[in-house]
Design a protein around this motif. Structure first.
Motif, mmCIF file in Angstrom:
data_model
loop_
_atom_site.group_PDB
_atom_site.id
_atom_site.type_symbol
_atom_site.label_atom_id
_atom_site.label_comp_id
_atom_site.label_asym_id
_atom_site.label_seq_id
_atom_site.Cartn_x
_atom_site.Cartn_y
_atom_site.Cartn_z
ATOM 1 N N HIS A 3 0.832 -1.206 0.000
ATOM 2 C CA HIS A 3 0.000 0.000 0.000
ATOM 3 C C HIS A 3 0.866 1.255 0.000
ATOM 4 C CE1 HIS A 3 -3.071 -2.946 1.032
ATOM 5 N NE2 HIS A 3 -3.986 -2.022 0.758
ATOM 6 N N VAL A 4 1.938 1.211 0.781
ATOM 7 C CA VAL A 4 2.852 2.368 0.822
ATOM 8 C C VAL A 4 3.452 2.590 -0.569
ATOM 9 C CG1 VAL A 4 5.024 3.233 1.790
ATOM 10 C CG2 VAL A 4 3.363 2.101 3.266
ATOM 11 N N VAL A 47 -0.506 5.020 -1.150
ATOM 12 C CA VAL A 47 -1.670 5.183 -0.276
ATOM 13 C C VAL A 47 -1.177 5.678 1.085
ATOM 14 C CG1 VAL A 47 -3.621 4.000 0.823
ATOM 15 C CG2 VAL A 47 -2.825 3.283 -1.448
ATOM 16 N N SER A 48 -1.692 6.811 1.512
ATOM 17 C CA SER A 48 -1.245 7.324 2.811
ATOM 18 C C SER A 48 -1.926 6.536 3.926
ATOM 19 C CB SER A 48 -1.559 8.810 2.936
ATOM 20 O OG SER A 48 -2.908 8.989 3.258
ATOM 21 N N THR A 97 -14.105 -3.636 6.184
ATOM 22 C CA THR A 97 -14.213 -4.098 4.789
ATOM 23 C C THR A 97 -14.751 -2.977 3.894
ATOM 24 O OG1 THR A 97 -14.546 -6.359 5.532
ATOM 25 C CG2 THR A 97 -15.323 -5.839 3.321
ATOM 26 N N ALA A 98 -15.666 -2.193 4.444
ATOM 27 C CA ALA A 98 -16.208 -1.077 3.664
ATOM 28 C C ALA A 98 -15.114 -0.072 3.311
ATOM 29 C CB ALA A 98 -17.313 -0.397 4.460
ATOM 30 N N ASP A 99 -14.202 0.160 4.253
ATOM 31 C CA ASP A 99 -13.087 1.078 3.977
ATOM 32 C C ASP A 99 -12.228 0.547 2.827
ATOM 33 O OD1 ASP A 99 -13.810 2.793 6.052
ATOM 34 O OD2 ASP A 99 -12.692 1.620 7.537
ATOM 35 N N CYS A 100 -11.968 -0.751 2.850
ATOM 36 C CA CYS A 100 -11.135 -1.359 1.797
ATOM 37 C C CYS A 100 -11.811 -1.193 0.423
ATOM 38 C CB CYS A 100 -10.926 -2.842 2.063
ATOM 39 S SG CYS A 100 -10.124 -3.196 3.638
ATOM 40 N N CYS A 145 -11.475 1.621 -2.367
ATOM 41 C CA CYS A 145 -10.501 1.527 -3.465
ATOM 42 C C CYS A 145 -10.666 0.203 -4.227
ATOM 43 C CB CYS A 145 -9.082 1.613 -2.920
ATOM 44 S SG CYS A 145 -8.728 3.204 -2.163
ATOM 45 N N HIS A 146 -10.770 -0.876 -3.475
ATOM 46 C CA HIS A 146 -10.879 -2.200 -4.096
ATOM 47 C C HIS A 146 -12.347 -2.447 -4.455
ATOM 48 C CE1 HIS A 146 -6.733 -3.152 -2.928
ATOM 49 N NE2 HIS A 146 -7.016 -2.565 -1.766
#
Lengths: 406, 350
Positions: free
Chosen positions: B38-39, B43-44, B66-69, B72-73
């Motif tokens: 991710h870095v 992605v910060s 999971t919603a946060d992921c 982007c995904h």
């Protein structure tokens, strides 16, 4: 050796404890244990009360008091034949802490061990003061604990330690202990201790006590350990003068100085994520007789949490009149629903049985249960053939409860 | 040659078969979270760990859901919860435990580090780092906590350290031969040990006179290989004591042996035999008890201490048939006519 299986009177060992396991900043935890065993060599009936309160950062209090009984009238405490009920205090102490760690004061019954002073179970006071320069001064005084509040072995003891920290890298201390028994000097020692972490992966520690009443080194110990990744290597050495470790009022303290010395190394290797190996080998002299000992332990965890595990230990002791070989196996396996089965087996083969049996096997099979709500229960059967008995069988049971109170 | 090849193949197969047991192979679908990936993608940290600097976030872990992921995904390869495989449950549990026992706020640190999380979470830059929790040494890199460390003032950063039950990474003494090593290690740092360990833990062994029983005996179902009095210790205790003369005095007082032997009915007068071999006491110079007593006087004191010493005085008092008991290296600053035990043989008696 007794030709028959020892007649096993049913001794009910009731170990009931009210135990404050540890109190968080917001809560108090209490616990109770009940243990029963047949053929008990130890106290047969116990009621234990414990408490510990750490709710205030400046004050902590803890205690453990027990009373017990056994039904056969053999007495529950050493030397107390015929007494069915007994009891004592293991620990009952309070600790006051000054703000910012400037010092603390302990009082009551506690184990004192600081610097080169060997652990003393005492009733008394111990005060510690720390200066911002890294200097600390500790003084203590009281009486050594006597079992069942009987006549005390010693009248009183006093002592102290002065230590100086060197950055966070180490500390050097000097200590003194004086102990009197009915007016006579029972112990008078000065000592020095050192602990250092010169670099992050090496740490060393040493302590030595010098007997003033029978001038000479009473004991000295040193240990240096280095760690890199999954490997830890420790080198150690020790010196003990048994006559000087006894109270100077004992007739057996005047027999001369035949020290025992040990030097060796221990290696720990985390060989695989779940496999740990620990090996040790040392050379010894006991009263001038050379010898040594070595052992190897392997522990294999069967799951990431270590709930299930297998272990083996092989050991050889070969010095003076202590010559034997031992093998131990342990195993534990979770069965689900909080149940766990565990087992231990030991075989000891003395080089010189002298009529005590050529092999001393011992085994235990236990089943434990943990509820997740503070209840625990366990039962076990142990069997052994000892130097005294050709066969012994014992059954054990335990019921425990822990409580967390707001 | 063929036999060797077969042996090598068998060993390889055995290792492969044991790989999962040893923890070398994967038994769970979870794996350390791919922070580095991710870095590398730019992605910060706060994109996933949102709300770090919020004032009300003192005890939050800010772990993404999971919603946060899926922000982007948007086309995930699997419909299951992301954290089931990405990141390890036991690492999250340990982190939650550590978080609840530390006095810490991300906000001020985030501002001081100008948003550079890796300055403390060094593992974020490593490809397979499982744990990103900073070590205490990392804290010491910026904070002047040396004084707190020396003063054992753990409460300034830790909340009830004893309850956390996680030895710090530098706590080497617990990894070696603890029984032999802990004494010398604790000598200079008793107060550090006391930060986590209670009095009763020490007294459980060192308070042998008033302990209700051996800790290992009372928790008989919690098996382990380490420990001095475990397994069939009762059978081998005499051999253990002879191998380390004087060591028993660390916890047991003189007279401790006879008290237990009488209670368990294994003592002269009760048991069918004497613990001493033939020739133990004889009129000739070949008597065995003298050299053995000098080698391990604590063992003699174990049974013959206190009033039992009169047995020795009978022969070894000045002018007695046993002669002087003082051996090589004996020195004393005591007054032989006045002090105990000298006066027993040199003076008028006890």
């Amino acid at each position: 050796m007794a030709p028959l299986v020892r007649r096993a009177p049913i001794l009910v060992l009731a170990f009931v404890g009210l135990r404050t396991l540890d109190a968080s900043a917001q809560s108090l935890r209490l616990g109770a244990d009940a243990v029963a065993q047949t053929n008990a060599p130890s106290p047969a009936g116990l009621l234990v009360l414990q408490g510990e309160d750490r709710r205030r950062t400046w004050l902590s209090v803890e205690g453990l008091v027990w009373t017990g009984a056994r039904p056969d009238g053999a007495g529950t405490s050493p030397g107390e034949h015929g007494r069915n009920v007994d009891g004592d205090i293991l620990s009952l102490s309070g600790r006051l802490r000054a703000p910012r760690g400037l010092g603390d004061l302990r009082g009551g019954r506690f184990v004192l061990s600081t610097g080169a002073i060997r652990p003393i179970h005492m009733d008394g006071l111990a005060a510690l003061a720390r200066a911002p320069s890294g200097t600390s001064v500790e003084v203590f005084g009281g009486t050594p604990v006597a079992a069942r509040l009987r006549d005390r072995s010693y009248d009183w003891l006093v002592g102290g330690r002065v230590a100086q920290s060197v950055s966070t890298r180490g500390v050097l201390g000097l200590s003194y202990l004086g102990r009197r028994s009915r007016g006579d000097i029972a112990d008078e020692e000065i000592g020095a201790d050192l602990a250092m972490v010169p670099v992050r992966w090496i740490d060393l520690a040493a302590r030595s006590a010098y007997d003033l009443s029978s001038p000479g080194v009473a004991d000295a110990h040193a240990s240096v350990a280095a760690r890199r990744a999954s490997l830890r290597v420790e080198a150690f050495a020790s010196h003990r003068s048994p006559g000087r470790l006894l109270p100077a009022t004992s007739l057996f303290s005047v027999l001369g100085d035949l020290p025992s010395r040990t030097a060796g190394a221990t290696v720990r290797w985390d060989a695989a994520p779940r496999l740990d190996l620990l090996a040790s080998a040392a050379g010894q002299t006991v009263g001038g007789d050379p010898g040594g000992n070595a052992w190897l332990r392997a522990t294999l965890r069967l799951d990431d949490g270590g709930e299930g595990r297998l272990g083996v230990e092989a050991r050889r002791q070969d010095v003076s009149s202590a010559r034997w070989t031992g093998l131990r196996l342990i195993g534990a396996h979770p069965l689900g629903r909080g149940l766990r089965v565990s087992s231990e087996l030991e075989l000891v083969l003395p080089d010189a049985p002298r009529g005590r049996g050529a092999v001393w096997p011992w085994g235990l099979l236990a089943l434990g249960w943990r509820s997740g709500t503070g209840w625990e229960a366990a039962g076990a059967v142990e069997a052994a053939s000892t130097p005294e008995r050709r066969a012994e069988v014992n059954a054990l049971a335990r019921l425990s409860r822990t409580l967390e109170l707001p | 040659m063929r036999a060797r090849l077969t042996l090598v193949m068998v060993l390889c197969l055995a290792l492969a078969a044991c790989a999962s047991v040893l923890g070398l192979g994967r038994t769970s679908p979870s794996r350390p979270f791919e922070h580095r990936a991710h870095v590398d993608k730019g992605v910060s940290c706060v994109q996933c760990h949102a709300g770090m600097g919020a004032a009300d976030a003192k005890l939050k872990l800010h772990l993404p859901t999971t919603a946060d992921c899926r922000r982007c995904h948007q086309k995930p390869h699997d419909e299951r919860t992301c954290s089931g495989c990405h990141g390890e449950a036991h690492v999250r549990a340990e982190t939650e435990l550590a978080r609840s026992h530390s006095r810490f706020e991300h906000g001020p640190h985030l501002r001081a580090a100008k948003g550079d999380c890796v300055r403390c979470h060094l593992g974020a830059g490593e490809a397979r780092a499982a744990v990103l929790r900073p070590s205490m040494a990392t804290c010491f890199g910026c904070h002047e906590h040396q004084g707190d460390w020396r003063a054992r003032d753990c409460d300034r950063c830790h909340v009830d350290l004893a309850r956390e039950s996680t030895p710090p990474s530098s706590h080497l003494v617990h990894e070696g031969d603890f029984v032999r090593e802990h004494g010398v290690r604790a000598a200079g740092a008793r107060d550090l040990c006391a930060a986590c360990h209670s009095e009763r833990q020490c007294a459980g062994c060192h308070g042998a006179k008033t302990a209700p029983g051996l800790p290992a005996r009372l928790r008989f179902d919690e098996i382990r290989l380490s420990g001095l009095h475990r397994a069939g210790f009762r059978s081998r205790h005499a051999e253990e004591a002879r191998a380390q003369p004087g060591m028993c005095t660390t916890c047991h007082a003189d007279g401790a042996c006879v008290e237990c032997h009488q209670r368990t009915r294994v003592a002269p007068g009760i048991a069918p035999r004497s613990p001493h071999p033939a020739g133990w006491i004889s009129a000739s110079r070949g008597s065995l008890h003298g050299p053995e007593a000098r080698r391990d006087p604590a063992a003699c004191a174990g049974c013959h201490g206190g009033a039992g010493e009169q047995l020795c005085v009978g022969c070894h008092k000045v002018g007695g048939a046993g002669g002087s008991p003082h051996g090589r290296g004996f020195t004393s600053t005591k007054d032989r006519l006045r002090d105990q035990p000298c006066r027993m043989c040199h003076g008028v008696g006890p």
